[in-house]
Design a protein around this motif. Structure first.
Motif, PDB file in Angstrom:
ATOM      1  N   GLU A   1      -0.571  -5.818  -2.327  1.00 56.63           N
ATOM      2  CA  GLU A   1      -0.512  -5.426  -0.565  1.00 56.63           C
ATOM      3  C   GLU A   1      -0.225  -6.849  -0.053  1.00 56.63           C
ATOM      4  OE1 GLU A   1      -4.256  -5.321   2.302  1.00 56.63           O
ATOM      5  OE2 GLU A   1      -4.624  -4.597   0.113  1.00 56.63           O
TER       6      GLU A   1
ATOM      7  N   ASP B   1      -3.678   5.353   2.881  1.00 60.34           N
ATOM      8  CA  ASP B   1      -2.667   4.829   2.268  1.00 60.34           C
ATOM      9  C   ASP B   1      -1.611   5.868   2.590  1.00 60.34           C
ATOM     10  OD1 ASP B   1      -3.476   2.426   1.541  1.00 60.34           O
ATOM     11  OD2 ASP B   1      -3.805   2.968  -0.424  1.00 60.34           O
TER      12      ASP B   1
ATOM     13  N   ARG C   1      -0.213   0.611   4.582  1.00 60.67           N
ATOM     14  CA  ARG C   1      -1.605   0.595   4.146  1.00 60.67           C
ATOM     15  C   ARG C   1      -2.340   0.305   5.423  1.00 60.67           C
ATOM     16  NH1 ARG C   1      -4.666  -1.738  -1.057  1.00 60.67           N
ATOM     17  NH2 ARG C   1      -4.088   0.391  -1.731  1.00 60.67           N
TER      18      ARG C   1
ATOM     19  N   LEU D   1       2.646  -1.706   1.257  1.00 59.93           N
ATOM     20  CA  LEU D   1       2.084  -1.314   0.077  1.00 59.93           C
ATOM     21  C   LEU D   1       3.287  -1.306  -1.045  1.00 59.93           C
ATOM     22  CD1 LEU D   1      -0.512  -0.647  -1.531  1.00 59.93           C
ATOM     23  CD2 LEU D   1       0.067   1.587  -0.976  1.00 59.93           C
TER      24      LEU D   1
ATOM     25  N   ASN E   1      -1.155  -1.769  -7.577  1.00 58.86           N
ATOM     26  CA  ASN E   1      -0.838  -2.019  -6.161  1.00 58.86           C
ATOM     27  C   ASN E   1      -0.699  -3.440  -5.769  1.00 58.86           C
ATOM     28  OD1 ASN E   1      -0.362   0.748  -5.241  1.00 58.86           O
ATOM     29  ND2 ASN E   1      -2.800   1.155  -5.130  1.00 58.86           N
TER      30      ASN E   1
ATOM     31  N   SER F   1      -0.764  -7.924   4.161  1.00 59.44           N
ATOM     32  CA  SER F   1      -0.977  -7.372   5.435  1.00 59.44           C
ATOM     33  C   SER F   1      -1.673  -8.597   6.350  1.00 59.44           C
ATOM     34  CB  SER F   1      -2.187  -6.315   5.371  1.00 59.44           C
ATOM     35  OG  SER F   1      -3.359  -6.878   4.705  1.00 59.44           O
TER      36      SER F   1
END
Length: 287
Positions: free
Chosen positions: A279, A166, A149, A105, A277, A281
């Motif tokens: 991200e 988070d 995250r 994050l 934000n 992942s």
């Protein structure tokens, strides 16, 4: 002579009558016998029943010619993506499923409108409980955060329900936060020693899946716990705050296996301390 003639006449008459009798009997009509009623008619024992008709001849049979060698079609070559593929359409991203994601994050926070409360510390005696001015300056305003995250999610009929956690860590130099402030009528040097946050998020959204890729959008609401420690002329002061924030997120999920995928998403704050934000992942999917 006369006696012989008398005898001969009756004898001749007898002979003529005997010869004429059969002819008269044959010429006379004979009465036909009355027929028997249908229920009382008996079969003639001398009558022979007709044999049944012979069965039709069978159709001509064709002899099947078997080839000497039978060639089976060769399966198409399988790529690395097909090693565990049990769906011909490769609709890996579609359907109801459960997800777990974990990733990195990066973003920005602004705690300048957050109400911090003095919790403990030795600076209470010098007026640390009433300190306000440092919390509208860096690093509380426009703080860059980097962290982790984690998300768990259920997708049903294109509806997404998310719960996540988070750990954003603000990045700053303590020396850049040092400044002189008026503390209870006395100028004192204040330095931000630490700043940390934890965020519990809940989300509702939707997604559209196409083969191995899914596009999604979520409305997120989060409870944020923020803690900071200040040094006021060497005196310690701990502060804390609990806030709530709304934000919107959108991104894409791409499956490299039916059960494994990578995800990219961007987030923009609506209300609260979240500015934005980003991200990146990876995750696991279970159907």
């Amino acid at each position: 002579m006369r006696r012989s003639s008398t005898f001969a006449l009756p004898f001749a008459t007898f002979i003529l009558v005997g010869l004429a009798a059969p002819a008269l009997a044959f010429a006379a009509p004979q009465a036909e016998p009355e027929p028997l009623p249908p229920g009382e008619k008996k079969a003639d024992p001398m009558e022979i029943a007709a044999p049944p008709p012979p069965p039709p001849p069978p159709p001509p049979q064709r002899t099947m010619q078997v080839p000497e060698t039978i060639r089976t079609p060769e399966p198409p070559p399988r790529s690395s993506y097909d090693e565990d593929d049990d769906d011909d359409d490769r609709r890996w991203a579609a359907g109801d499923h459960f997800e777990f994601t974990m990733g990195f994050l990066a973003g920005q926070r602004s705690y300048s409108k957050t109400s911090f409360k003095f919790e403990e510390g030795t600076a209470e005696g010098i007026g640390g409980g009433g300190l306000v001015a440092p919390f509208v300056m860096p690093p509380f305003d426009n703080a860059t955060v980097l962290g982790l995250r984690y998300d768990m999610r259920v997708v049903m009929s294109h509806i997404r329900m998310t719960v996540g956690f988070d750990l954003p860590f603000p990045t700053y130099k303590a020396s850049d936060s040092t400044a002189v402030y008026d503390v209870n009528g006395t100028p004192r040097t204040v330095t931000v020693q630490s700043l940390s946050a934890k965020e519990l998020r809940f989300g509702i959204g939707g997604e559209y899946a196409w083969t191995k890729v899914a596009l999604f959008a979520d409305l997120l609401g989060g409870v944020h716990w923020v803690d900071t420690e200040l040094s006021i002329d060497g005196y310690k002061a701990d502060y804390g705050a609990v806030t709530f924030a709304f934000s919107g997120r959108a991104g894409a999920r791409a499956h490299v296996r039916k059960w494994f995928f990578a995800q990219l998403a961007g987030e923009v704050g609506i209300i609260g301390d979240v500015r934005w934000n980003a991200e990146m992942s990876v995750g696991f999917s279970l159907k």
